[in-house]
Design an enzyme around this catalytic site. Sequence first.
Site, PDB file in Angstrom:
ATOM      1  N   ARG A 233     -26.831  70.402 -70.560  1.00  0.00           N
ATOM      2  CA  ARG A 233     -26.473  70.426 -71.913  1.00  0.00           C
ATOM      3  C   ARG A 233     -27.576  69.590 -72.786  1.00  0.00           C
ATOM      4  O   ARG A 233     -27.890  68.409 -72.359  1.00  0.00           O
ATOM      5  CB  ARG A 233     -25.085  69.628 -71.907  1.00  0.00           C
ATOM      6  CG  ARG A 233     -23.938  70.781 -71.552  1.00  0.00           C
ATOM      7  CD  ARG A 233     -23.661  71.924 -72.463  1.00  0.00           C
ATOM      8  NE  ARG A 233     -22.638  72.851 -72.006  1.00  0.00           N
ATOM      9  CZ  ARG A 233     -22.505  73.789 -71.067  1.00  0.00           C
ATOM     10  NH1 ARG A 233     -23.822  74.366 -70.642  1.00  0.00           N
ATOM     11  NH2 ARG A 233     -21.694  74.446 -70.827  1.00  0.00           N
ATOM     12  N   ASP A 257     -33.853  74.360 -72.346  1.00  0.00           N
ATOM     13  CA  ASP A 257     -32.886  75.706 -72.655  1.00  0.00           C
ATOM     14  C   ASP A 257     -31.578  75.228 -73.399  1.00  0.00           C
ATOM     15  O   ASP A 257     -30.734  76.093 -73.890  1.00  0.00           O
ATOM     16  CB  ASP A 257     -32.221  76.286 -71.357  1.00  0.00           C
ATOM     17  CG  ASP A 257     -31.420  77.625 -71.470  1.00  0.00           C
ATOM     18  OD1 ASP A 257     -32.103  78.390 -72.248  1.00  0.00           O
ATOM     19  OD2 ASP A 257     -30.361  77.599 -71.047  1.00  0.00           O
ATOM     20  N   GLU A 262     -27.638  72.143 -81.064  1.00  0.00           N
ATOM     21  CA  GLU A 262     -27.670  73.582 -81.096  1.00  0.00           C
ATOM     22  C   GLU A 262     -26.589  74.502 -81.476  1.00  0.00           C
ATOM     23  O   GLU A 262     -26.778  75.667 -82.140  1.00  0.00           O
ATOM     24  CB  GLU A 262     -27.758  73.991 -79.294  1.00  0.00           C
ATOM     25  CG  GLU A 262     -26.628  74.101 -78.707  1.00  0.00           C
ATOM     26  CD  GLU A 262     -26.925  74.335 -77.124  1.00  0.00           C
ATOM     27  OE1 GLU A 262     -27.894  74.004 -76.768  1.00  0.00           O
ATOM     28  OE2 GLU A 262     -26.079  75.278 -76.582  1.00  0.00           O
ATOM     29  N   HIS A 294     -30.328  78.662 -74.857  1.00  0.00           N
ATOM     30  CA  HIS A 294     -29.205  78.519 -73.900  1.00  0.00           C
ATOM     31  C   HIS A 294     -28.751  79.858 -73.180  1.00  0.00           C
ATOM     32  O   HIS A 294     -27.960  80.575 -73.350  1.00  0.00           O
ATOM     33  CB  HIS A 294     -27.937  78.185 -74.841  1.00  0.00           C
ATOM     34  CG  HIS A 294     -26.773  77.443 -73.818  1.00  0.00           C
ATOM     35  ND1 HIS A 294     -26.254  76.378 -74.117  1.00  0.00           N
ATOM     36  CD2 HIS A 294     -26.499  77.821 -72.566  1.00  0.00           C
ATOM     37  CE1 HIS A 294     -25.401  75.858 -73.438  1.00  0.00           C
ATOM     38  NE2 HIS A 294     -25.712  76.855 -72.264  1.00  0.00           N
TER      39      HIS A 294
HETATM   40  N1  LIG Z   1     -27.945  76.686 -69.556  1.00  0.00           N
HETATM   41  C1  LIG Z   1     -26.891  77.247 -69.211  1.00  0.00           C
HETATM   42  O1  LIG Z   1     -26.942  78.502 -69.299  1.00  0.00           O
HETATM   43  C2  LIG Z   1     -25.674  76.594 -68.162  1.00  0.00           C
HETATM   44  C3  LIG Z   1     -24.996  77.498 -67.561  1.00  0.00           C
HETATM   45  C4  LIG Z   1     -24.052  76.849 -66.750  1.00  0.00           C
HETATM   46  C5  LIG Z   1     -23.927  75.618 -66.410  1.00  0.00           C
HETATM   47  N2  LIG Z   1     -24.738  74.753 -67.251  1.00  0.00           N
HETATM   48  C6  LIG Z   1     -24.649  73.197 -67.270  1.00  0.00           C
HETATM   49  O2  LIG Z   1     -25.164  73.111 -65.758  1.00  0.00           O
HETATM   50  C7  LIG Z   1     -24.040  71.843 -65.427  1.00  0.00           C
HETATM   51  C8  LIG Z   1     -23.927  71.616 -63.918  1.00  0.00           C
HETATM   52  O3  LIG Z   1     -23.078  72.676 -63.313  1.00  0.00           O
HETATM   53  P1  LIG Z   1     -23.012  73.136 -61.840  1.00  0.00           P
HETATM   54  O4  LIG Z   1     -22.256  74.305 -61.776  1.00  0.00           O
HETATM   55  O5  LIG Z   1     -24.079  72.519 -60.910  1.00  0.00           O
HETATM   56  O6  LIG Z   1     -21.678  71.768 -61.791  1.00  0.00           O
HETATM   57  P2  LIG Z   1     -21.233  71.002 -60.392  1.00  0.00           P
HETATM   58  O7  LIG Z   1     -20.025  70.451 -60.978  1.00  0.00           O
HETATM   59  O8  LIG Z   1     -21.270  71.920 -59.312  1.00  0.00           O
HETATM   60  O9  LIG Z   1     -22.405  69.859 -60.443  1.00  0.00           O
HETATM   61  C9  LIG Z   1     -22.391  68.645 -61.204  1.00  0.00           C
HETATM   62  C10 LIG Z   1     -22.872  67.507 -60.712  1.00  0.00           C
HETATM   63  O10 LIG Z   1     -22.909  66.290 -61.311  1.00  0.00           O
HETATM   64  C11 LIG Z   1     -22.565  65.032 -60.679  1.00  0.00           C
HETATM   65  N3  LIG Z   1     -21.794  64.411 -61.652  1.00  0.00           N
HETATM   66  C12 LIG Z   1     -20.949  64.584 -62.550  1.00  0.00           C
HETATM   67  N4  LIG Z   1     -20.752  63.237 -63.425  1.00  0.00           N
HETATM   68  C13 LIG Z   1     -21.839  62.498 -63.017  1.00  0.00           C
HETATM   69  C14 LIG Z   1     -22.199  61.176 -63.579  1.00  0.00           C
HETATM   70  N5  LIG Z   1     -21.574  60.827 -64.393  1.00  0.00           N
HETATM   71  N6  LIG Z   1     -23.274  60.918 -62.737  1.00  0.00           N
HETATM   72  C15 LIG Z   1     -23.819  61.198 -62.085  1.00  0.00           C
HETATM   73  N7  LIG Z   1     -23.610  62.423 -61.452  1.00  0.00           N
HETATM   74  C16 LIG Z   1     -22.478  63.103 -61.983  1.00  0.00           C
HETATM   75  C17 LIG Z   1     -21.173  65.663 -59.578  1.00  0.00           C
HETATM   76  O11 LIG Z   1     -20.975  64.923 -58.793  1.00  0.00           O
HETATM   77  C18 LIG Z   1     -21.802  66.985 -59.338  1.00  0.00           C
HETATM   78  O12 LIG Z   1     -22.495  66.834 -57.919  1.00  0.00           O
HETATM   79  C19 LIG Z   1     -22.906  72.149 -66.138  1.00  0.00           C
HETATM   80  O13 LIG Z   1     -21.969  70.885 -66.325  1.00  0.00           O
HETATM   81  C20 LIG Z   1     -23.350  72.605 -67.226  1.00  0.00           C
HETATM   82  O14 LIG Z   1     -23.144  71.747 -68.213  1.00  0.00           O
HETATM   83  C21 LIG Z   1     -25.685  75.189 -68.067  1.00  0.00           C
END
Ligand SMILES: NC(=O)c1ccc[n+]([C@@H]2O[C@H](COP(=O)([O-])OP(=O)(O)OC[C@H]3O[C@@H](n4cnc5c(N)ncnc54)[C@H](O)[C@@H]3O)[C@@H](O)[C@H]2O)c1
Length: 331
Positions: A233, A257, A262, A294
Amino acid sequence: MEILAFGVQADEKPLIEEAFAGHHEVRCLDVLLNEDTAPIAAGHEIVSSSVNAELGGRVLEILAAGGTRMVAQRSTGFNNIDLDAAERLGMTVARVSYYSPYAVAEFAWTLAMAVNRRIVRASIRTRDFDFRLDGLMGRDLHGRTAGVLGTGKIGEAFARIAHGFGMRLLGWDIAENPACMQLGMTYVPKEELLAESDLITLHVPLMPQTQHLIDAAALKSMKDDAILVNSSRGGLIDTAALVAELREGRFTGVGLDVYEAEAGLFFLDKSLEAVDDDTLARLVTFPNVLVTSHQAYYTRDAVGQIVETTVKNVLDYRAGRRSENVLVPRS
Ligand SMILES: NC(=O)c1ccc[n+]([C@@H]2O[C@H](COP(=O)([O-])OP(=O)(O)OC[C@H]3O[C@@H](n4cnc5c(N)ncnc54)[C@H](O)[C@@H]3O)[C@@H](O)[C@H]2O)c1
């Protein structure tokens, strides 16, 4: 019942129509859901919104006044939705809590490799029949260090690919992922990860605790020749601070990305309008920066899974079933 789907891309439309076939009528609109477009939803009990919808309190009030009771968000992240307002208005909000993490992880790698090996500049040159190599030198990643901030589903998929490249793995997260540790990842404090990594990739969600996780101080602590990738994000990076560092000639490459401002830009054609975002305008002028809008999730596989889950969320709502995808009501 007709479902109104906002923010539908042309190549996403047939997947949405196919998934809803036999369940509900669906009308797909390419406009994003925001304050200007929300009145279109009047009379629709269920609307579906895309990742860049602006679902603040005012938009939710307009939807509720028009009879909307459910919002089916077609993404994992929900930082664009005022959940308190939705709860107050008695609405149901559901998201897609799981879909292919490989789509995003593979795209993060695409950005990393493109900036490292100067692929955009090389492509522009060869189209112009300029076959010099000057300015195209990259670096082997084998034996170098990858730092993964956020080692959940996407971070783990990224780490597996890094492992395949023969990279040393550092991780930072509030919870250690045993699968990453099996790959040889060492969990270290954020400061240590930033200082030691040659490639830094962000995969934590955006929340108050992670807003500007990569601020001016974090950027200064990175190696001058590091590669930084953000496919999570935009708000995770202080973009103005990043521009200041890039002006100093730092970093081998930066692949973004996502961008903190955005909303109102990404997914739209702004090519005929005057640019009014000076930060983004400056960002795209750096030859070592690659910005995409994105699109990391945008594979046939991931979008197919997102759409299938969205249909399931709608059917669950209609049947009064609760699933792990429901954000509101909270209990
Ligand atoms: N660009 C895109 O098209 C796209 C698509 C999907 C997801 N995303 C982003 O990717 C992110 C991650 O997705 P995911 O499926 O791996 O999620 P996920 O929940 O599997 O993993 C997120 C990780 O972040 C950690 N985390 C949460 N809060 C934290 C903090 N304060 N400090 C440190 N670590 C912390 C969690 O423990 C977890 O391991 C999503 O939140 C989303 O914003 C982007």
